[in-house]
Design a protein around this motif. Structure first.
Motif, PDB file in Angstrom:
ATOM      1  N   PRO A 104       0.811  -1.278  -0.144  1.00 18.60           N
ATOM      2  CA  PRO A 104      -0.174  -0.076  -0.083  1.00 18.60           C
ATOM      3  C   PRO A 104       0.862   1.482   0.156  1.00 18.60           C
ATOM      4  O   PRO A 104       0.489   2.219  -0.458  1.00 18.60           O
ATOM      5  N   HIS A 105       2.123   1.217   0.544  1.00 20.65           N
ATOM      6  CA  HIS A 105       2.973   2.464   0.595  1.00 20.65           C
ATOM      7  C   HIS A 105       3.486   2.871  -0.882  1.00 20.65           C
ATOM      8  O   HIS A 105       3.860   3.796  -0.991  1.00 20.65           O
ATOM      9  N   ARG A 106       3.143   1.924  -1.816  1.00 19.70           N
ATOM     10  CA  ARG A 106       3.494   2.280  -3.333  1.00 19.70           C
ATOM     11  C   ARG A 106       2.202   2.909  -4.025  1.00 19.70           C
ATOM     12  O   ARG A 106       2.366   3.112  -5.152  1.00 19.70           O
ATOM     13  N   HIS A 107       1.048   2.726  -3.458  1.00 17.08           N
ATOM     14  CA  HIS A 107      -0.072   3.164  -4.200  1.00 17.08           C
ATOM     15  C   HIS A 107      -0.857   4.106  -3.455  1.00 17.08           C
ATOM     16  O   HIS A 107      -2.006   3.823  -3.029  1.00 17.08           O
ATOM     17  N   PRO A 108      -0.270   5.148  -2.914  1.00 13.85           N
ATOM     18  CA  PRO A 108      -0.923   6.178  -2.241  1.00 13.85           C
ATOM     19  C   PRO A 108      -2.108   6.541  -2.714  1.00 13.85           C
ATOM     20  O   PRO A 108      -2.062   7.105  -3.920  1.00 13.85           O
ATOM     21  N   GLY A 109      -3.264   6.693  -2.256  1.00  9.48           N
ATOM     22  CA  GLY A 109      -4.532   7.382  -3.075  1.00  9.48           C
ATOM     23  C   GLY A 109      -5.318   6.159  -3.608  1.00  9.48           C
ATOM     24  O   GLY A 109      -6.611   6.509  -3.571  1.00  9.48           O
ATOM     25  N   ALA A 110      -4.688   5.045  -4.057  1.00 14.38           N
ATOM     26  CA  ALA A 110      -5.672   4.080  -4.663  1.00 14.38           C
ATOM     27  C   ALA A 110      -6.529   3.468  -3.793  1.00 14.38           C
ATOM     28  O   ALA A 110      -7.790   3.139  -4.061  1.00 14.38           O
ATOM     29  N   VAL A 111      -6.114   3.248  -2.491  1.00 18.25           N
ATOM     30  CA  VAL A 111      -7.109   2.260  -1.620  1.00 18.25           C
ATOM     31  C   VAL A 111      -8.052   3.354  -0.928  1.00 18.25           C
ATOM     32  O   VAL A 111      -9.319   2.656  -1.179  1.00 18.25           O
ATOM     33  N   PRO A 112      -8.099   4.354  -0.921  1.00 15.07           N
ATOM     34  CA  PRO A 112      -9.091   5.322  -0.255  1.00 15.07           C
ATOM     35  C   PRO A 112     -10.344   5.112  -1.437  1.00 15.07           C
ATOM     36  O   PRO A 112     -11.282   5.174  -1.271  1.00 15.07           O
ATOM     37  N   GLY A 113     -10.037   5.213  -2.776  1.00 13.63           N
ATOM     38  CA  GLY A 113     -10.861   5.194  -4.062  1.00 13.63           C
ATOM     39  C   GLY A 113     -11.646   4.147  -4.001  1.00 13.63           C
ATOM     40  O   GLY A 113     -12.824   3.932  -4.197  1.00 13.63           O
ATOM     41  N   LEU A 114     -10.918   2.770  -3.760  1.00 10.85           N
ATOM     42  CA  LEU A 114     -11.567   1.630  -3.727  1.00 10.85           C
ATOM     43  C   LEU A 114     -12.608   1.410  -2.845  1.00 10.85           C
ATOM     44  O   LEU A 114     -13.897   0.995  -2.965  1.00 10.85           O
ATOM     45  N   LEU A 115     -12.168   2.002  -1.407  1.00  7.59           N
ATOM     46  CA  LEU A 115     -13.228   1.926  -0.370  1.00  7.59           C
ATOM     47  C   LEU A 115     -14.361   2.981  -0.574  1.00  7.59           C
ATOM     48  O   LEU A 115     -15.363   2.661  -0.219  1.00  7.59           O
ATOM     49  N   ALA A 116     -13.979   4.263  -1.043  1.00  4.15           N
ATOM     50  CA  ALA A 116     -15.118   5.059  -1.598  1.00  4.15           C
ATOM     51  C   ALA A 116     -16.412   4.367  -2.226  1.00  4.15           C
ATOM     52  O   ALA A 116     -17.411   4.661  -2.136  1.00  4.15           O
ATOM     53  N   ALA A 117     -15.586   3.677  -3.325  1.00  2.09           N
ATOM     54  CA  ALA A 117     -16.634   3.076  -4.404  1.00  2.09           C
ATOM     55  C   ALA A 117     -17.528   2.094  -3.610  1.00  2.09           C
ATOM     56  O   ALA A 117     -18.683   1.860  -3.964  1.00  2.09           O
ATOM     57  N   ALA A 118     -17.189   1.608  -2.441  1.00  3.43           N
ATOM     58  CA  ALA A 118     -18.103   0.590  -1.613  1.00  3.43           C
ATOM     59  C   ALA A 118     -18.927   1.566  -0.512  1.00  3.43           C
ATOM     60  O   ALA A 118     -19.527   0.787   0.387  1.00  3.43           O
ATOM     61  N   GLY A 119     -18.559   2.725  -0.724  1.00  2.00           N
ATOM     62  CA  GLY A 119     -19.527   3.604   0.399  1.00  2.00           C
ATOM     63  C   GLY A 119     -18.616   3.935   1.813  1.00  2.00           C
ATOM     64  O   GLY A 119     -19.455   4.187   2.665  1.00  2.00           O
ATOM     65  N   LEU A 120     -17.464   3.358   1.807  1.00  2.00           N
ATOM     66  CA  LEU A 120     -16.816   3.369   2.930  1.00  2.00           C
ATOM     67  C   LEU A 120     -16.015   4.607   3.069  1.00  2.00           C
ATOM     68  O   LEU A 120     -15.174   4.982   2.083  1.00  2.00           O
ATOM     69  N   ALA A 121     -15.729   5.420   4.141  1.00  2.00           N
ATOM     70  CA  ALA A 121     -14.994   6.441   4.398  1.00  2.00           C
ATOM     71  C   ALA A 121     -13.570   6.315   4.359  1.00  2.00           C
ATOM     72  O   ALA A 121     -12.690   7.261   3.943  1.00  2.00           O
ATOM     73  N   GLY A 122     -13.192   5.128   4.578  1.00  2.00           N
ATOM     74  CA  GLY A 122     -11.574   4.783   4.641  1.00  2.00           C
ATOM     75  C   GLY A 122     -11.510   3.367   5.107  1.00  2.00           C
ATOM     76  O   GLY A 122     -12.462   2.757   5.488  1.00  2.00           O
ATOM     77  N   THR A 123     -10.420   2.837   5.727  1.00  2.73           N
ATOM     78  CA  THR A 123     -10.204   1.584   6.042  1.00  2.73           C
ATOM     79  C   THR A 123     -10.658   1.435   7.339  1.00  2.73           C
ATOM     80  O   THR A 123     -10.793   0.441   7.876  1.00  2.73           O
ATOM     81  N   GLY A 124     -11.028   2.760   8.137  1.00  2.00           N
ATOM     82  CA  GLY A 124     -11.897   2.717   9.322  1.00  2.00           C
ATOM     83  C   GLY A 124     -13.136   2.003   9.120  1.00  2.00           C
ATOM     84  O   GLY A 124     -13.702   1.497  10.224  1.00  2.00           O
ATOM     85  N   GLY A 125     -13.792   1.949   8.189  1.00  2.00           N
ATOM     86  CA  GLY A 125     -15.013   1.067   7.858  1.00  2.00           C
ATOM     87  C   GLY A 125     -14.990  -0.230   7.706  1.00  2.00           C
ATOM     88  O   GLY A 125     -15.806  -1.009   7.601  1.00  2.00           O
ATOM     89  N   LEU A 126     -13.442  -0.962   7.860  1.00  2.00           N
ATOM     90  CA  LEU A 126     -13.458  -2.349   7.785  1.00  2.00           C
ATOM     91  C   LEU A 126     -12.821  -2.740   9.164  1.00  2.00           C
ATOM     92  O   LEU A 126     -11.772  -1.968   9.735  1.00  2.00           O
ATOM     93  N   ASP A 127     -13.019  -4.008   9.536  1.00  2.00           N
ATOM     94  CA  ASP A 127     -12.551  -4.198  10.943  1.00  2.00           C
ATOM     95  C   ASP A 127     -11.080  -4.709  10.870  1.00  2.00           C
ATOM     96  O   ASP A 127     -10.438  -4.462  11.820  1.00  2.00           O
ATOM     97  N   ARG A 128     -10.609  -5.226   9.783  1.00  2.00           N
ATOM     98  CA  ARG A 128      -8.999  -5.466  10.114  1.00  2.00           C
ATOM     99  C   ARG A 128      -8.310  -5.459   8.632  1.00  2.00           C
ATOM    100  O   ARG A 128      -8.850  -5.867   7.553  1.00  2.00           O
ATOM    101  N   VAL A 129      -7.074  -4.584   8.565  1.00  2.00           N
ATOM    102  CA  VAL A 129      -6.431  -4.136   7.497  1.00  2.00           C
ATOM    103  C   VAL A 129      -5.019  -4.482   7.450  1.00  2.00           C
ATOM    104  O   VAL A 129      -4.385  -4.038   8.420  1.00  2.00           O
TER     105      VAL A 129
END
Ligand SMILES: [Zn+2]
Ligand SMILES: [Zn+2]
Length: 292
Positions: A104-129
């Motif tokens: 994930p350190h090589r793809h800053p910004g990509a993960v928030p987009g994926l989560l936003a597409a699922a209606g999650l504000a961030g990885t805080g919307g998942l229990d375990r990352v």
């Protein structure tokens, strides 16, 4: 009591589409007395140079114009719906949602987009990352400094470097990940390259690797994140000792199962080993283990 299995894949992971089965995995958990598990599906954003080699049969994704493999993206909305269905079907089982982020350190910004597409504000919307490393610089193309290739999967790294150098390069990448501000709580499988350690190279030369392990573990401890003890391979107890000596606060167990039968593989023996090396169970099964 079995510790939580904090690293499990289901049919939503690109390399478990045939063998994974979330519902059957939950049924298996109940049958073996596991009280909690986390479905940490792959989110792999790093393309792997194939150098013309065939794809393993269980890979699902596409090959781009540069001959690089790109894993099939996680269908996160469908995944979260299945988690909900399983939570209703298995109310006594504590089911955590999650992802395993590759580099994930090589793809800053990509993960928030994926989560936003699922209606999650961030990885805080998942229990375990989980944050993991699966790729190394591709030596023939100059590694990350070129656009067209960049990286190879670790197993292919052994075709490009001496075995010890593969593990050291892997641990350097882990150190960079641990030292980054990427959004993850647990470092996955620190011994991942040892899964493909070549038999012809003889036993793993631990003294030659100790310093690189200690540097990576030190960076992880400083970050406040947890170390996963991945049971795909029996983790060398010395790594748990080094984690304790580095000041590591927390341990999580993960089978990295890609099919129901591999759930909580070797957990009884591994939990005893970790307990003998300075850590103790949390108050409830879905908590991290802490220092004894
Ligand atoms: Zn992994
Ligand atoms: Zn995994």
């Amino acid at each position: 009591m079995l510790p939580q299995d904090g690293h499990v894949h289901s049919q939503f992971s690109w390399d478990a589409i045939a063998g994974g089965d979330m519902h059957a995995t939950c049924a298996r958990a109940v049958a073996i007395g596991l009280r909690s598990l986390a479905f940490t599906e792959h989110v792999d954003l790093t393309p792997w140079a194939l150098h013309g080699r065939d794809l393993p049969a269980h890979y699902t994704g596409r090959v781009d114009e540069h001959g690089r493999f790109l894993a099939q993206p996680l269908a996160i909305a469908a995944y979260l719906e299945e988690v909900d269905r399983c939570r209703r079907a298995f109310p006594a089982l504590r089911i955590l949602s999650g992802v395993e982020l590759s580099e994930p350190h090589r793809h800053p910004g990509a993960v928030p987009g994926l989560l936003a597409a699922a209606g999650l504000a961030g990885t805080g919307g998942l229990d375990r990352v989980i944050g993991s490393v699966h790729a190394l610089d591709d030596v023939p193309t100059g590694g990350r400094h070129t656009d067209a290739a960049g990286f190879v999967e670790v197993v292919d790294g052994y075709l490009q470097r001496a075995p010890v150098d593969v593990v050291v390069a892997y641990l350097e990448e882990v150190t960079a990940l641990a030292g980054s501000d990427a959004d993850f709580a647990v470092l996955g499988h620190i011994d991942y390259p040892l899964r493909s350690w070549p038999e012809a190279a003889g036993p793993v030369p631990w003294p030659a690797l100790e310093e690189a392990f200690r540097v990576a573990l030190g960076a992880l401890a400083s970050s406040g994140r947890a170390l996963e003890v991945n049971t795909r391979l029996p983790l060398s107890p010395r790594v748990v000792t080094w984690w304790h000596e580095a000041g590591g606060q927390a341990v999580v167990f993960g089978s990295d199962a890609h099919r129901p039968d591999d759930l909580a593989h070797d957990f009884v023996e591994t939990a005893a080993m970790v307990q003998a090396h300075g850590f103790r169970p949390g108050a409830v099964p879905h908590e991290f283990w802490g220092r004894a």
